[in-house]
Write a protein that holds these residues in place. Structure first.
Motif, PDB file in Angstrom:
ATOM      1  N   THR A   1      -8.164   4.471 -27.826  1.00 23.41           N
ATOM      2  CA  THR A   1      -8.258   5.503 -28.860  1.00 23.41           C
ATOM      3  C   THR A   1      -9.561   5.347 -29.628  1.00 23.41           C
ATOM      4  O   THR A   1     -10.273   6.297 -29.904  1.00 23.41           O
ATOM      5  CB  THR A   1      -7.052   5.389 -29.821  1.00 23.41           C
ATOM      6  OG1 THR A   1      -5.866   5.430 -29.038  1.00 23.41           O
ATOM      7  CG2 THR A   1      -7.054   6.512 -30.820  1.00 23.41           C
TER       8      THR A   1
ATOM      9  N   GLY B   1     -11.466   7.571 -26.706  1.00 22.23           N
ATOM     10  CA  GLY B   1     -10.436   8.532 -26.312  1.00 22.23           C
ATOM     11  C   GLY B   1     -10.021   9.482 -27.414  1.00 22.23           C
ATOM     12  O   GLY B   1      -9.580  10.607 -27.145  1.00 22.23           O
TER      13      GLY B   1
ATOM     14  N   GLY C   1      -8.114  -1.188 -22.516  1.00 20.41           N
ATOM     15  CA  GLY C   1      -8.067   0.180 -23.042  1.00 20.41           C
ATOM     16  C   GLY C   1      -7.944   1.214 -21.947  1.00 20.41           C
ATOM     17  O   GLY C   1      -8.506   1.073 -20.862  1.00 20.41           O
ATOM     18  N   SER C   2      -7.217   2.269 -22.266  1.00 16.36           N
ATOM     19  CA  SER C   2      -6.867   3.272 -21.255  1.00 16.36           C
ATOM     20  C   SER C   2      -8.062   4.042 -20.709  1.00 16.36           C
ATOM     21  O   SER C   2      -8.008   4.536 -19.588  1.00 16.36           O
ATOM     22  CB  SER C   2      -5.880   4.278 -21.832  1.00 16.36           C
ATOM     23  OG  SER C   2      -4.643   3.657 -21.991  1.00 16.36           O
TER      24      SER C   2
HETATM   25  P1  ADP Z   1      -4.876   2.215 -28.048  1.00 13.08           P
HETATM   26  O1  ADP Z   1      -6.358   2.334 -28.038  1.00 13.08           O
HETATM   27  O2  ADP Z   1      -4.262   3.244 -28.916  1.00 13.08           O
HETATM   28  O3  ADP Z   1      -4.404   0.827 -28.322  1.00 13.08           O
HETATM   29  P2  ADP Z   1      -4.976   2.764 -25.212  1.00 13.08           P
HETATM   30  O4  ADP Z   1      -5.929   1.698 -24.840  1.00 13.08           O
HETATM   31  O5  ADP Z   1      -3.867   3.035 -24.266  1.00 13.08           O
HETATM   32  O6  ADP Z   1      -4.304   2.545 -26.595  1.00 13.08           O
HETATM   33  O7  ADP Z   1      -5.847   4.072 -25.375  1.00 13.08           O
HETATM   34  C1  ADP Z   1      -5.236   5.275 -25.681  1.00 13.08           C
HETATM   35  C2  ADP Z   1      -6.280   6.367 -25.605  1.00 13.08           C
HETATM   36  O8  ADP Z   1      -6.805   6.459 -24.292  1.00 13.08           O
HETATM   37  C3  ADP Z   1      -5.711   7.704 -25.949  1.00 13.08           C
HETATM   38  O9  ADP Z   1      -6.145   8.061 -27.240  1.00 13.08           O
HETATM   39  C4  ADP Z   1      -6.269   8.649 -24.939  1.00 13.08           C
HETATM   40  O10 ADP Z   1      -7.259   9.430 -25.542  1.00 13.08           O
HETATM   41  C5  ADP Z   1      -6.921   7.799 -23.895  1.00 13.08           C
HETATM   42  N1  ADP Z   1      -6.256   7.941 -22.592  1.00 13.08           N
HETATM   43  C6  ADP Z   1      -5.017   7.574 -22.252  1.00 13.08           C
HETATM   44  N2  ADP Z   1      -4.753   7.847 -20.957  1.00 13.08           N
HETATM   45  C7  ADP Z   1      -5.861   8.416 -20.465  1.00 13.08           C
HETATM   46  C8  ADP Z   1      -6.230   8.937 -19.193  1.00 13.08           C
HETATM   47  N3  ADP Z   1      -5.399   8.938 -18.146  1.00 13.08           N
HETATM   48  N4  ADP Z   1      -7.457   9.432 -19.058  1.00 13.08           N
HETATM   49  C9  ADP Z   1      -8.310   9.452 -20.091  1.00 13.08           C
HETATM   50  N5  ADP Z   1      -8.032   8.992 -21.295  1.00 13.08           N
HETATM   51  C10 ADP Z   1      -6.827   8.474 -21.493  1.00 13.08           C
END
Ligand code: ADP
Ligand code: MG
Length: 502
Positions: free
Chosen positions: A246, A313, A441-442
């Protein structure tokens, strides 16, 4: 005769109308293509430009270490001077508090980089505890932890003190590896009597009240630190950790003598993890567009987190939305301007990614998303292709800038093969050591195009000979499992907590 003349003139008129429409629509199409061209130009990330970003990152890191407020990079001390080696043994706990849910974890370490298979329990914090008294919140947490220890194969009455890593994701002024003062609450929390107080101490007192023989060994206020711990546990060459989810942030392993703003900092390892808060990085070399400027101006934190707003994200989807809106206003290839295009964050990054990665020949997923999410039905294939191109430009820039940031860190610590920030030696003189970066991270793990663009840029910036020595390791759960590893590497039976300020 008259009829014929009329017929001819009508025919001419119709032909003129059709030609006129074609010219008009070509003009509109050209305008849209112009918007795309302009976007591409202002998002340009040539290797030359990326290298300028690399240098700026390394210089800003230096400035942030030289004096408090010396850079937009805060370069915060974490007091973590010992990262896990993989030889840790025993049972360690972690508590992860950062939002409406909290988690308790237990890992059993068997030495020799044994696999991590944590037991995890998650539960919501009752709403009234988020705005009540701090004692009640910490008593609730201590009771949950007590039950968790009891339920596992560990004894609550054990005479041996258990070690706990406490992840507390709120603004905290860290004062030692296991203490820090709460600056303010964020998210749904508002416990006034806690502000300005020491956080780990408050938890420790609650654990004692509960009769749980457990020590808060580490207070972790940023999950990147747990990520570097996890990275090092699995790979001893890990020097940095980057989170791209995020939001985005990074930390790295720095020599204490390079932390100039903290004279006399002594640690046994001679190093410490520094939390960069790199989301706030800024440089005039960053390729900025009018969309970035608008997004920033309309955000709740203008002029803050400039790097993050181009990379993470939370924002990528919204940049794409702004470009589609501009195109839609410039021409009618998307039909009448959809009101959804005016809604901030109407296009989320995962949805944008799904359009970007639509590999069907007719781009049916793009069509579906435009219709369902943005209320733009029935647009021609060439317009759908344009949308994919926008996603590509925005994501490619993000991934390449993240890569430049990573190389900036490597440069600062002399691991980019260039001989460090002062330079001097030529690339070929430097023997490059294997260097690992932990990434969580996603955006990196779930978004293939982002990941591939990041790797490609690392190769371009470093050159393949150097890049061969740089490894990116995916890590998961720095704020949970990572915190338990920090409890292990900072446990009282292992090293002594011996950071001194002399
Ligand atoms: P956080 O940062 O909230 O701890 P994550 O690492 O899972 O959690 O990141 C979440 C963010 O990643 C979301 O805000 C979203 O924008 C982005 N995201 C999640 N899945 C995808 C995907 N398949 N493709 C692109 N962006 C993604
Ligand atoms: Mg995360």
């Amino acid at each position: 005769m008259g009829k014929v003349v009329l017929g001819v003139s009508v025919g001419v008129a119709v032909a003129a109308l059709v030609v006129g429409r074609r010219v008009k629509s070509r003009k509109k199409w050209n305008r849209v293509v112009g918007v795309l061209k302009e976007l591409e130009e202002s998002c340009e990330t040539t290797v030359g430009r990326l290298r300028q970003v690399v240098d700026a990152m390394a210089v800003e890191m230096h400035a942030g270490l030289a004096s408090e407020g010396g850079s937009k990079l805060k370069m915060l001390l974490t007091f973590v001077d010992n990262l896990p080696s993989g030889s840790e043994k025993g049972i360690f706990y972690a508590l992860d508090l950062g939002g409406t849910n909290f988690r308790v974890l237990r890992v059993e370490l068997g030495g020799q980089r044994s696999d991590l298979d944590p037991d995890v329990e998650q539960q919501p914090i009752p709403e009234q505890l988020m705005t009540g008294r701090s004692e009640d919140l910490f008593d609730f947490i201590a009771s949950s932890l007590y039950r968790f220890v009891e339920k596992g194969n560990d004894s609550v009455q054990s005479p041996v003190t258990k070690e706990l890593g406490f992840t507390f994701s709120f603004p905290v002024k860290q004062t030692s590896v296991s203490s820090g003062v709460l600056i303010k609450w964020t998210k749904a929390f508002a416990i006034n009597d806690m502000v300005g107080k020491e956080v780990a101490g408050a938890l420790q007192q609650a654990l004692t009240r509960k009769g749980l023989n457990m020590r808060v060994a580490v207070l972790q206020v940023n999950d990147t630190v747990g990520t570097i711990a996890l990275g090092r546990y699995h790979d001893e060459d890990t020097v940095a950790a980057v989170i791209i989810g995020t939001g985005t942030n990074a930390c790295y392993w720095e020599r204490t003598d390079a932390i100039i703003k903290c004279q006399g900092l002594v640690t046994t390892s001679g190093s410490m993890v520094v939390n960069m808060e790199w989301g706030n990085f800024w440089s005039s070399h960053l390729p900025r567009t009018s969309y970035d400027i608008e997004l920033d101006a309309e955000s709740p934190n203008p002029n803050d987190q400039g790097f993050e707003k181009m990379i993470s994200g939370m924002y990528l989807g919204d940049i794409v939305r702004r470009v589609i809106l501009r195109m839609s206003e410039e021409s009618d290839i998307f039909g009448p301007v959809s009101f959804r295009l005016y809604m901030p964050f109407a296009l989320r990054t995962p949805v944008m990614a799904a359009m970007h990665e639509d590999d069907s020949p007719e781009l049916m997923e793009v069509a579906r998303i435009l219709k369902d999410v943005l209320d733009i039905p029935d647009i021609p294939l060439k317009a759908r292709k344009l949308v994919v191109k926008i996603c590509d430009v925005v994501t490619r820039r993000a991934a390449r800038l993240a890569a430049a940031g990573i190389v900036g860190i490597l440069k600062k610590i002399g691991r980019d093969g260039s001989g460090g920030i002062t330079g001097g030696r030529s690339r070929s003189d430097v023997k490059m050591r294997r260097t690992a970066v932990a990434v969580e991270g996603s955006l990196y793990t779930q978004y293939t195009m982002f990941r591939e663009y990041l790797h490609e840029a690392l190769n371009e910036i470093l050159g393949e000979d150097i890049a061969r020595h740089v490894v990116i390791n995916v890590t998961e759960d720095g704020s949970g499992t990572g915190a338990s590893l920090l409890a292990a590497s900072h446990s009282s039976s292992g090293t002594v907590d011996n950071i001194q300020l002399v």
